[in-house]
Design an enzyme around this catalytic site. Structure first.
Site, PDB file in Angstrom:
ATOM      1  N   LYS A 167       0.914  -1.111  -0.304  1.00 13.92           N
ATOM      2  CA  LYS A 167      -0.025   0.138   0.400  1.00 13.92           C
ATOM      3  C   LYS A 167       1.218   1.445  -0.246  1.00 13.92           C
ATOM      4  O   LYS A 167       0.699   2.252  -1.315  1.00 13.92           O
ATOM      5  CB  LYS A 167      -0.861   0.251   1.196  1.00 13.92           C
ATOM      6  CG  LYS A 167      -2.237  -0.491   1.336  1.00 13.92           C
ATOM      7  CD  LYS A 167      -3.342  -0.285   2.808  1.00 13.92           C
ATOM      8  CE  LYS A 167      -2.185  -0.693   3.099  1.00 13.92           C
ATOM      9  NZ  LYS A 167      -2.408   0.297   4.755  1.00 13.92           N
ATOM     10  N   ARG A 218     -11.149   1.059   7.625  1.00 15.50           N
ATOM     11  CA  ARG A 218     -10.732  -0.841   8.475  1.00 15.50           C
ATOM     12  C   ARG A 218     -11.629  -1.320   9.987  1.00 15.50           C
ATOM     13  O   ARG A 218     -11.152  -2.155   9.562  1.00 15.50           O
ATOM     14  CB  ARG A 218      -9.697  -0.666   9.484  1.00 15.50           C
ATOM     15  CG  ARG A 218      -8.033  -0.935   8.519  1.00 15.50           C
ATOM     16  CD  ARG A 218      -7.290  -0.721   9.152  1.00 15.50           C
ATOM     17  NE  ARG A 218      -5.305  -0.962   9.437  1.00 15.50           N
ATOM     18  CZ  ARG A 218      -4.793  -0.057   9.575  1.00 15.50           C
ATOM     19  NH1 ARG A 218      -4.944   0.722   8.541  1.00 15.50           N
ATOM     20  NH2 ARG A 218      -4.064  -0.980   9.609  1.00 15.50           N
ATOM     21  N   ARG A 265      10.892  -5.454   6.264  1.00 16.70           N
ATOM     22  CA  ARG A 265      11.220  -4.291   6.338  1.00 16.70           C
ATOM     23  C   ARG A 265      11.774  -2.849   6.779  1.00 16.70           C
ATOM     24  O   ARG A 265      12.027  -3.054   8.307  1.00 16.70           O
ATOM     25  CB  ARG A 265       8.967  -3.554   6.187  1.00 16.70           C
ATOM     26  CG  ARG A 265       9.292  -1.772   6.212  1.00 16.70           C
ATOM     27  CD  ARG A 265       7.890  -1.825   5.478  1.00 16.70           C
ATOM     28  NE  ARG A 265       6.775  -2.338   6.636  1.00 16.70           N
ATOM     29  CZ  ARG A 265       5.792  -1.897   6.479  1.00 16.70           C
ATOM     30  NH1 ARG A 265       4.877  -1.886   5.244  1.00 16.70           N
ATOM     31  NH2 ARG A 265       4.347  -1.927   7.596  1.00 16.70           N
ATOM     32  N   ARG A 276       9.885  -0.571  12.165  1.00 18.41           N
ATOM     33  CA  ARG A 276       8.666   0.602  12.815  1.00 18.41           C
ATOM     34  C   ARG A 276       8.680  -0.717  13.944  1.00 18.41           C
ATOM     35  O   ARG A 276       9.025  -1.556  14.172  1.00 18.41           O
ATOM     36  CB  ARG A 276       7.484   0.071  11.552  1.00 18.41           C
ATOM     37  CG  ARG A 276       7.394   0.977  10.683  1.00 18.41           C
ATOM     38  CD  ARG A 276       5.809   0.936   9.823  1.00 18.41           C
ATOM     39  NE  ARG A 276       5.413   0.071  10.283  1.00 18.41           N
ATOM     40  CZ  ARG A 276       3.421   0.520  10.104  1.00 18.41           C
ATOM     41  NH1 ARG A 276       3.628   0.870   9.054  1.00 18.41           N
ATOM     42  NH2 ARG A 276       2.707  -0.656  10.124  1.00 18.41           N
ATOM     43  N   ARG A 283      -1.820  -8.408  13.442  1.00 23.25           N
ATOM     44  CA  ARG A 283      -1.995  -7.667  12.484  1.00 23.25           C
ATOM     45  C   ARG A 283      -3.345  -7.834  11.585  1.00 23.25           C
ATOM     46  O   ARG A 283      -4.315  -7.527  11.199  1.00 23.25           O
ATOM     47  CB  ARG A 283      -1.226  -6.318  12.287  1.00 23.25           C
ATOM     48  CG  ARG A 283      -0.370  -5.538  13.181  1.00 23.25           C
ATOM     49  CD  ARG A 283       0.679  -4.770  12.946  1.00 23.25           C
ATOM     50  NE  ARG A 283       0.891  -3.320  12.077  1.00 23.25           N
ATOM     51  CZ  ARG A 283       1.874  -3.800  11.529  1.00 23.25           C
ATOM     52  NH1 ARG A 283       2.878  -4.357  11.427  1.00 23.25           N
ATOM     53  NH2 ARG A 283       1.892  -3.635  10.207  1.00 23.25           N
TER      54      ARG A 283
HETATM   55  P1  AMP Z   1      -0.680   0.703   9.108  1.00 20.64           P
HETATM   56  O1  AMP Z   1       0.954   1.792   9.028  1.00 20.64           O
HETATM   57  O2  AMP Z   1      -1.782   1.268   7.515  1.00 20.64           O
HETATM   58  O3  AMP Z   1      -0.326  -0.662   9.166  1.00 20.64           O
HETATM   59  O4  AMP Z   1      -1.115   1.598  10.185  1.00 20.64           O
HETATM   60  C1  AMP Z   1      -0.295   1.509  12.034  1.00 20.64           C
HETATM   61  C2  AMP Z   1      -1.241   1.385  13.021  1.00 20.64           C
HETATM   62  O5  AMP Z   1      -2.307   2.278  13.405  1.00 20.64           O
HETATM   63  C3  AMP Z   1      -2.432  -0.127  13.134  1.00 20.64           C
HETATM   64  O6  AMP Z   1      -1.929  -1.109  13.284  1.00 20.64           O
HETATM   65  C4  AMP Z   1      -3.222   0.623  14.288  1.00 20.64           C
HETATM   66  O7  AMP Z   1      -2.721   0.522  15.507  1.00 20.64           O
HETATM   67  C5  AMP Z   1      -3.587   2.264  13.905  1.00 20.64           C
HETATM   68  N1  AMP Z   1      -4.218   2.745  12.548  1.00 20.64           N
HETATM   69  C6  AMP Z   1      -3.818   3.107  11.502  1.00 20.64           C
HETATM   70  N2  AMP Z   1      -4.758   3.939  11.166  1.00 20.64           N
HETATM   71  C7  AMP Z   1      -6.780   3.144  11.636  1.00 20.64           C
HETATM   72  C8  AMP Z   1      -7.596   2.323  11.031  1.00 20.64           C
HETATM   73  N3  AMP Z   1      -8.568   2.766  10.172  1.00 20.64           N
HETATM   74  N4  AMP Z   1      -8.535   2.169  12.547  1.00 20.64           N
HETATM   75  C9  AMP Z   1      -7.678   2.127  13.480  1.00 20.64           C
HETATM   76  N5  AMP Z   1      -6.317   2.000  13.623  1.00 20.64           N
HETATM   77  C10 AMP Z   1      -5.621   3.134  13.076  1.00 20.64           C
END
Ligand code: AMP
Length: 216
Positions: free
Chosen positions: A13, A89, A128, A161, A172
């Site tokens: 993504k 999400r 990563r 990260r 996740r």
């Molecule tokens: P990502 O970088 O998209 O993998 O997001 C990293 C973390 O941010 C996730 O594991 C959640 O803890 C939080 N997060 C990101 N987007 C959302 C969302 N739409 N709803 C809830 N938590 C989110």
């Protein structure tokens, strides 16, 4: 054009969002990036999000929905639309966003689903490494930088990260299967989803993505 880009952690993504943003002049809104930035700055939002995010859990819907609504409202330039990355999400987020945008120019037009088998994702995620300065993304197994731990593009030290470890990843991926796949099904029932096989070389995937977006 308003797009949701959806895909499990490690599905590409981030990589494709940058390309789509630059090629189609869209506002790229990554909820994960916004949370990470707030966490590193220690803002009130960051303090609320940290406890969930570092364990790989989703931040509660009320917090996330309010943040996205606020962000969208305050965009300085609407450009050609938005590319929402990592949102919605959960079904509750999808419904809240629908209430917020139904009948407005911010209603979504298209959902791009980046599909990769879960076993492939584990290797992508644990390898990563990212550059916090220029945003370049590497993988120690498949796309290592020339000098270990250093960004080829800008020379900054690369970082991993906090949630890119096997334990958080399991949480996740479970979150994705339980909460986010139903969101894709919801939009599929409205005929809004384009699925991309994202377990292929980057340029092949990019060519498909462009074909889809150019046909809209
Ligand atoms: P990502 O970088 O998209 O993998 O997001 C990293 C973390 O941010 C996730 O594991 C959640 O803890 C939080 N997060 C990101 N987007 C959302 C969302 N739409 N709803 C809830 N938590 C989110």
């Amino acid at each position: 054009m308003n797009i949701f880009i959806m895909g499990a952690p490690g599905s590409g993504k981030g990589t494709f969002s940058s390309r789509i943003r630059d090629t189609y002049n869209l506002n790229h809104i990554s909820t994960g990036d916004i949370f990470r930035e707030n966490i590193s700055k220690g803002t009130p939002l960051g303090q609320q999000a940290r406890q969930y995010s570092e364990k790989g859990l989703l931040v509660p819907d009320e917090i996330t929905n309010a943040m996205v609504a606020d962000y969208l409202r305050n965009l300085p330039d609407r450009k050609n639309g938005y590319l929402l990355d990592g949102y919605p999400r959960t079904l509750a987020q999808a419904k809240a966003f629908e209430e917020l945008t139904a009948g407005t120019a911010d209603a979504p037009d298209l959902v791009l689903s980046m599909d990769v088998p879960f076993d492939v994702l584990t290797k992508r995620i644990t390898g990563r490494r990212t550059c916090s300065k220029c945003g370049a993304i590497y993988n120690i197994y498949t796309k290592a930088p020339a000098a270990e731990g250093i960004c080829d593009a800008c020379g900054t030290e690369l970082s991993q990260r906090k949630d890119d470890n096997e334990e958080s990843l399991k949480v996740r991926l479970n979150e994705y299967a339980a909460n986010t796949e139903p969101v894709i099904d919801y939009y599929a029932s409205r005929d809004m989803v384009e699925r991309v096989n994202a377990d292929r070389p980057i340029e092949e995937i990019w060519s498909d993505v462009q074909e889809i977006l150019n046909s809209k």
